[in-house]
Design a protein around this motif. Structure first.
Motif, PDB file in Angstrom:
ATOM      1  N   TYR A  39       6.976  -4.719   8.976  1.00 56.68           N
ATOM      2  CA  TYR A  39       5.917  -3.750   9.271  1.00 56.68           C
ATOM      3  C   TYR A  39       5.813  -2.654   8.215  1.00 56.68           C
ATOM      4  CZ  TYR A  39       6.273  -6.215  13.651  1.00 56.68           C
ATOM      5  OH  TYR A  39       6.318  -7.220  14.580  1.00 56.68           O
ATOM      6  N   ALA A  40       5.958  -3.054   6.961  1.00 51.82           N
ATOM      7  CA  ALA A  40       5.874  -2.087   5.865  1.00 51.82           C
ATOM      8  C   ALA A  40       5.078  -2.678   4.710  1.00 51.82           C
ATOM      9  CB  ALA A  40       7.271  -1.691   5.385  1.00 51.82           C
ATOM     10  N   CYS A  41       4.308  -1.827   4.050  1.00 50.22           N
ATOM     11  CA  CYS A  41       3.558  -2.243   2.867  1.00 50.22           C
ATOM     12  C   CYS A  41       4.536  -2.565   1.751  1.00 50.22           C
ATOM     13  CB  CYS A  41       2.611  -1.121   2.437  1.00 50.22           C
ATOM     14  SG  CYS A  41       1.715  -1.452   0.893  1.00 50.22           S
ATOM     15  N   ARG A  42       4.396  -3.730   1.140  1.00 57.47           N
ATOM     16  CA  ARG A  42       5.311  -4.146   0.091  1.00 57.47           C
ATOM     17  C   ARG A  42       5.021  -3.457  -1.235  1.00 57.47           C
ATOM     18  NH1 ARG A  42       9.975  -5.417   1.070  1.00 57.47           N
ATOM     19  NH2 ARG A  42      10.065  -6.215  -1.071  1.00 57.47           N
ATOM     20  N   SER A  43       3.956  -2.664  -1.272  1.00 57.05           N
ATOM     21  CA  SER A  43       3.659  -1.927  -2.495  1.00 57.05           C
ATOM     22  C   SER A  43       4.148  -0.488  -2.412  1.00 57.05           C
ATOM     23  CB  SER A  43       2.160  -1.948  -2.786  1.00 57.05           C
ATOM     24  OG  SER A  43       1.859  -1.132  -3.901  1.00 57.05           O
ATOM     25  N   CYS A  44       3.604   0.272  -1.465  1.00 55.67           N
ATOM     26  CA  CYS A  44       3.924   1.702  -1.399  1.00 55.67           C
ATOM     27  C   CYS A  44       4.992   2.037  -0.370  1.00 55.67           C
ATOM     28  CB  CYS A  44       2.661   2.510  -1.114  1.00 55.67           C
ATOM     29  SG  CYS A  44       1.997   2.271   0.552  1.00 55.67           S
ATOM     30  N   ALA A  78       4.973   2.604  11.971  1.00 53.39           N
ATOM     31  CA  ALA A  78       5.999   2.968  12.944  1.00 53.39           C
ATOM     32  C   ALA A  78       5.570   2.680  14.375  1.00 53.39           C
ATOM     33  CB  ALA A  78       6.354   4.447  12.797  1.00 53.39           C
ATOM     34  N   GLY A  79       4.269   2.750  14.621  1.00 56.56           N
ATOM     35  CA  GLY A  79       3.786   2.517  15.970  1.00 56.56           C
ATOM     36  C   GLY A  79       3.675   1.056  16.332  1.00 56.56           C
ATOM     37  N   ASP A  80       3.952   0.166  15.357  1.00 54.51           N
ATOM     38  CA  ASP A  80       3.886  -1.271  15.599  1.00 54.51           C
ATOM     39  C   ASP A  80       2.509  -1.683  16.109  1.00 54.51           C
ATOM     40  OD1 ASP A  80       4.675  -3.873  15.730  1.00 54.51           O
ATOM     41  OD2 ASP A  80       5.659  -3.705  17.676  1.00 54.51           O
ATOM     42  N   SER A  81       1.469  -0.956  15.679  1.00 48.58           N
ATOM     43  CA  SER A  81       0.122  -1.268  16.151  1.00 48.58           C
ATOM     44  C   SER A  81      -0.544  -2.341  15.311  1.00 48.58           C
ATOM     45  CB  SER A  81      -0.749  -0.006  16.101  1.00 48.58           C
ATOM     46  OG  SER A  81      -0.909   0.417  14.762  1.00 48.58           O
ATOM     47  N   ARG A  82      -0.035  -2.544  14.104  1.00 48.36           N
ATOM     48  CA  ARG A  82      -0.560  -3.516  13.151  1.00 48.36           C
ATOM     49  C   ARG A  82      -1.958  -3.154  12.640  1.00 48.36           C
ATOM     50  NH1 ARG A  82       2.141  -6.711  16.932  1.00 48.36           N
ATOM     51  NH2 ARG A  82       3.839  -7.951  16.088  1.00 48.36           N
ATOM     52  N   THR A  83      -2.512  -2.066  13.127  1.00 45.36           N
ATOM     53  CA  THR A  83      -3.862  -1.707  12.702  1.00 45.36           C
ATOM     54  C   THR A  83      -3.878  -1.118  11.301  1.00 45.36           C
ATOM     55  OG1 THR A  83      -3.629   0.458  13.761  1.00 45.36           O
ATOM     56  CG2 THR A  83      -4.629  -1.306  15.063  1.00 45.36           C
ATOM     57  N   GLU A 108       2.958 -18.777   5.417  1.00 45.88           N
ATOM     58  CA  GLU A 108       3.211 -17.338   5.299  1.00 45.88           C
ATOM     59  C   GLU A 108       3.680 -16.935   3.908  1.00 45.88           C
ATOM     60  OE1 GLU A 108       6.310 -15.780   4.963  1.00 45.88           O
ATOM     61  OE2 GLU A 108       7.608 -17.526   5.130  1.00 45.88           O
ATOM     62  N   SER A 109       4.235 -17.871   3.147  1.00 47.25           N
ATOM     63  CA  SER A 109       4.693 -17.548   1.795  1.00 47.25           C
ATOM     64  C   SER A 109       3.537 -17.198   0.865  1.00 47.25           C
ATOM     65  CB  SER A 109       5.480 -18.724   1.206  1.00 47.25           C
ATOM     66  OG  SER A 109       4.665 -19.878   1.107  1.00 47.25           O
ATOM     67  N   ALA A 110       2.301 -17.506   1.291  1.00 55.48           N
ATOM     68  CA  ALA A 110       1.129 -17.235   0.453  1.00 55.48           C
ATOM     69  C   ALA A 110       0.572 -15.835   0.662  1.00 55.48           C
ATOM     70  CB  ALA A 110       0.034 -18.266   0.740  1.00 55.48           C
ATOM     71  N   PHE A 111       1.228 -15.032   1.510  1.00 56.00           N
ATOM     72  CA  PHE A 111       0.709 -13.705   1.832  1.00 56.00           C
ATOM     73  C   PHE A 111       1.791 -12.640   1.733  1.00 56.00           C
ATOM     74  CE2 PHE A 111      -1.746 -16.835   4.158  1.00 56.00           C
ATOM     75  CZ  PHE A 111      -3.057 -16.457   3.903  1.00 56.00           C
ATOM     76  N   VAL A 112       1.338 -11.404   1.598  1.00 56.69           N
ATOM     77  CA  VAL A 112       2.248 -10.267   1.580  1.00 56.69           C
ATOM     78  C   VAL A 112       1.584  -9.121   2.340  1.00 56.69           C
ATOM     79  CG1 VAL A 112       1.345  -9.340  -0.588  1.00 56.69           C
ATOM     80  CG2 VAL A 112       3.694  -8.823   0.079  1.00 56.69           C
ATOM     81  N   THR A 113       2.394  -8.275   2.960  1.00 60.81           N
ATOM     82  CA  THR A 113       1.876  -7.171   3.764  1.00 60.81           C
ATOM     83  C   THR A 113       1.529  -5.968   2.891  1.00 60.81           C
ATOM     84  OG1 THR A 113       3.278  -7.862   5.612  1.00 60.81           O
ATOM     85  CG2 THR A 113       2.364  -5.640   5.708  1.00 60.81           C
TER      86      THR A 113
END
Length: 290
Positions: free
Chosen positions: A19-24, A29-34, A54-59
């Motif tokens: 649940y974290a951006c792999r860039s910044c 924290a709210g686990d809302s995914r929004t 899933e290996s083709a994507f990043v958060t």
């Protein structure tokens, strides 16, 4: 893939990235995914209605996603704003160099790791199920498994390159007529060198991806390749003929030398880019003072 399947795949990616951006590093924290989205890092079609592993994507967070989509709102029209945009771009490229170098280093260590039996001869998904410690984070599990670490560093490297590309595109969208000739010339040089650096770094990534292919593993998820495609994600096997010896085996030393050569070329381009950025800063300073 149905919309529901897409959401399941999306959840798998976000869960994997904790649940974290792999860039910044922004965390939902709210686990809302929004506030989090997934960004495709492979060229294969991806999205609702298509099948993708899933290996083709990043958060990524919504801010980084906006950058990746090429939203060039707020294009700078003052010397100070333009230099800030250039500074951000060079920082992005610096980060990309670091991520690509880390990925290349990890990739070139795979043959010796396999030879030393440090990696189970199974797909990544199976390895995760059997070896992951529930008390560890995904990053800690990846660090203990070279295959997982390969996948993570590959995703991070490609994401860093995609973001650097987006920043360069934003610079190209600047209205050059708002600046004098010296600034326009300097800016063009910076952008051209930036694209040259990107091309070199992507070549490094492509060559690093050839390493697992030479070990009969998928270049993306390092699953086992059978009958020309990955048994885990379905990706077609990467061609390795360019790097094969006459006996058909992969010439790893020659491949590694080529990777190092490209990294050295990237270092040279970075030096040139630094000099050009300094020249641009001087031109912008002169225009602002006039």
């Amino acid at each position: 893939m149905t919309s529901r399947d897409w959401q399941v795949e999306r959840r798998a990616v976000v869960d994997r990235d904790e649940y974290a951006c792999r860039s910044c590093g922004f965390e939902d924290a709210g686990d809302s995914r929004t506030a989090l989205e997934i960004h495709p890092i492979d060229t294969a079609e991806s999205g609702p209605g298509t099948h993708a592993h899933e290996s083709a994507f990043v958060t990524v967070c919504t801010d980084c996603s906006t950058t990746l989509r090429g939203d060039h709102a707020g294009i700078p029209e003052t010397p100070t704003a333009l230099f800030e945009r250039v500074r951000e771009t060079t920082q992005r490229q610096g980060g990309a160099i670091s991520e690509v170098a880390s990925f290349a280093s990890l990739a070139t260590s795979l043959p010796s790791a396999l030879e030393a039996d440090e990696i189970p001869a199974k797909s990544v998904d199976e390895t995760n199920v059997e070896s992951a410690d529930e008390g560890q984070t995904a990053a800690e599990n990846a660090a203990s498994d070279p295959l997982e670490e390969y996948c993570r560093t590959r995703r991070d490297a490609i994401l860093a390159l995609d973001l650097a590309d987006a920043h360069l595109e934003a610079l190209e969208a600047v209205d050059e007529t708002a600046f004098d000739t010296d600034v326009r010339t300097s800016l063009q040089s910076v952008v051209e060198s930036g694209h040259s650096l990107q091309s070199t770094l992507r070549t490094v990534v492509e060559r690093a991806e050839t390493v697992p292919a030479g070990l009969e593993r998928c270049a993306a998820c390092v699953g086992t390749v059978t009958d020309g495609s990955c048994s885990t994600c379905g990706l077609e096997a990467r061609a390795t003929s360019e790097w094969e010896d006459p006996d058909g085996t992969l010439a790893f030393e020659r491949l590694f030398a080529a990777i190092n050569s490209e990294l050295q070329a990237a270092s040279g381009t970075t030096k040139t880019l630094t000099e050009q950025t300094t020249t641009l800063a001087e031109a912008l300073s002169g225009e602002e003072a006039s």
